[in-house]
Design an enzyme around this catalytic site. Structure first.
Site, short mmCIF file in Angstrom:
data_model
loop_
_atom_site.label_atom_id
_atom_site.label_comp_id
_atom_site.label_asym_id
_atom_site.label_seq_id
_atom_site.Cartn_x
_atom_site.Cartn_y
_atom_site.Cartn_z
CE LYS B 103 -2.83 2.84 2.97
NZ LYS B 103 -3.64 2.99 4.17
N GLY B 164 -8.11 8.81 9.79
CA GLY B 164 -8.40 8.87 11.22
C GLY B 164 -9.44 9.89 11.61
CB ALA B 190 -8.38 7.37 4.85
N GLY B 191 -11.19 7.59 6.39
CA GLY B 191 -12.30 8.52 6.59
C GLY B 191 -13.58 7.89 7.11
CG ASN B 212 -5.86 1.00 11.78
OD1 ASN B 212 -4.68 0.79 11.56
ND2 ASN B 212 -6.37 0.75 12.98
CB THR B 213 -8.98 5.41 13.07
OG1 THR B 213 -7.63 5.58 12.63
CG2 THR B 213 -9.19 6.19 14.34
#
Lengths: 65, 261
Positions: B103, B164, B190-191, B212-213
């Site tokens: 990635k 995040g 993301a987001g 992830n977050t």
């Protein structure tokens, strides 16, 4: 002689191989090594002898996104 | 869902369209449980310096996320120039015994973590030439997404909102345009903040979502991982089913014919 390992200046004995170094530093597990910004394949860990001024990066996988 | 609705990445078929990161968890046990609950088969990891003089037998992430069970996706997180991203990928390939799926992210700014697109293009070109299979993090700009595909990236991963941030899909129209133009998998990376965000991404027609977050920072990460799995599956099924058209006014569900009143 002095080499830089993961950003830290270190005194190591002459002619140390990467295997010797990893043993000395108690590093085991899955790692990869770069010497002077070039990948050093695992198969060459026993053959490469450190030279004064070498810059090493020893990395592993950690959590990340 | 039919059995053959797989996500194809680099010729491999994955039944899960949820890709997850391994950062920000309390410990490796929690990481492992959350990933199991998410059903993800592709899992990102970061590449960092080892501690010098660590304890022998110190726990290693890869003991919990074994490479023979998961497809590991090493990232270039934290790289702010093309050169360090390329070096990171080469170290990752060596670390993972020749595994060449990566990635790529080249960041431009610490506050937003938005990608540096010119540097991303340079790094992508170098990595593709070097034989890497590049999944690339980018902005939600359809032109850049296409350019990265043309450079040989095997998947393009536009952000839905800053890394995040948990703000959800900020520009669904751009994401949809990127999908329409693409001939490689498009994944939102993301987001995403919660399961409905993941479902929306999939309803737009994304091939997958990487997060992830949203899982790791939930109060109960393992429960959220399970919610995300369902959100992804629901969104995918809704996309494949084809939603009804939106109308300005009501349309009765019960027939008028046969009314006795």
């Amino acid at each position: 002689m002095q080499v830089t390992i993961n950003g830290e200046l270190r005194n190591v004995s002459e002619n140390l191989t990467i295997i010797d170094l990893l043993n000395e530093m108690k590093i085991d597990g899955k790692i990869a090594v770069e010497v002077n910004q070039e990948i050093l394949p695992r198969s060459q860990f026993g053959d490469y002898h450190l030279k004064p001024g070498d810059t090493l990066e020893i990395v592993h996988a950690i959590g990340g996104g | 869902m039919t059995q053959d609705d797989n996500l194809i990445i680099d010729g491999h078929a994955y039944s899960s369209r949820l890709l997850v990161g391994t950062g920000k968890y309390k410990d490796f046990e929690e990481t492992q449980k959350a990933i199991e609950a998410s059903g993800a088969e592709i899992v990102t990891v970061a590449i960092r310096r080892t501690n010098i003089g660590q304890e022998k037998g110190e726990k290693n992430l890869l003991d919990y996320i074994p490479p023979d069970k998961y497809t590991l996706l090493p990232n270039t997180a934290g790289c702010y120039d093309a050169d360090s991203a390329v070096r990171t990928c080469r170290l990752a390939r060596e670390l993972l015994d020749g595994h060449d799926l990566v990635k790529l992210e080249v960041l431009g700014d610490q506050k937003t973590l938005f990608p540096d697109i010119p540097a991303t293009l340079v790094a992508a070109e170098t990595l593709v030439k070097d034989g890497f299979k590049v999944m690339v993090y980018t902005t939600d700009d359809p032109i850049m997404a296409k350019r990265l595909e043309e450079l040989g990236c095997i998947a393009v991963m536009p952000l839905a909102a800053p890394i995040g941030s948990g703000l959800g899909i900020r520009n669904p129209y751009n994401i949809r345009t990127i999908i329409e133009n693409a001939s490689v998998p498009i994944l939102v990376d993301a987001g995403v903040g919660t399961a409905s965000d993941a479902a929306i991404a999939m309803e737009l027609g994304c091939d997958g979502v990487l997060m992830n977050t949203a899982i790791a920072e939930a109060k109960d990460p393992i429960l959220m991982a399970s919610a995300m799995k369902k959100g992804i599956e629901a969104g995918r099924e809704a996309f494949r089913a084809g939603r009804m058209p939106r109308r300005a006014y009501a349309s009765a569900s019960s027939p008028i014919d046969g009314a006795f009143f």
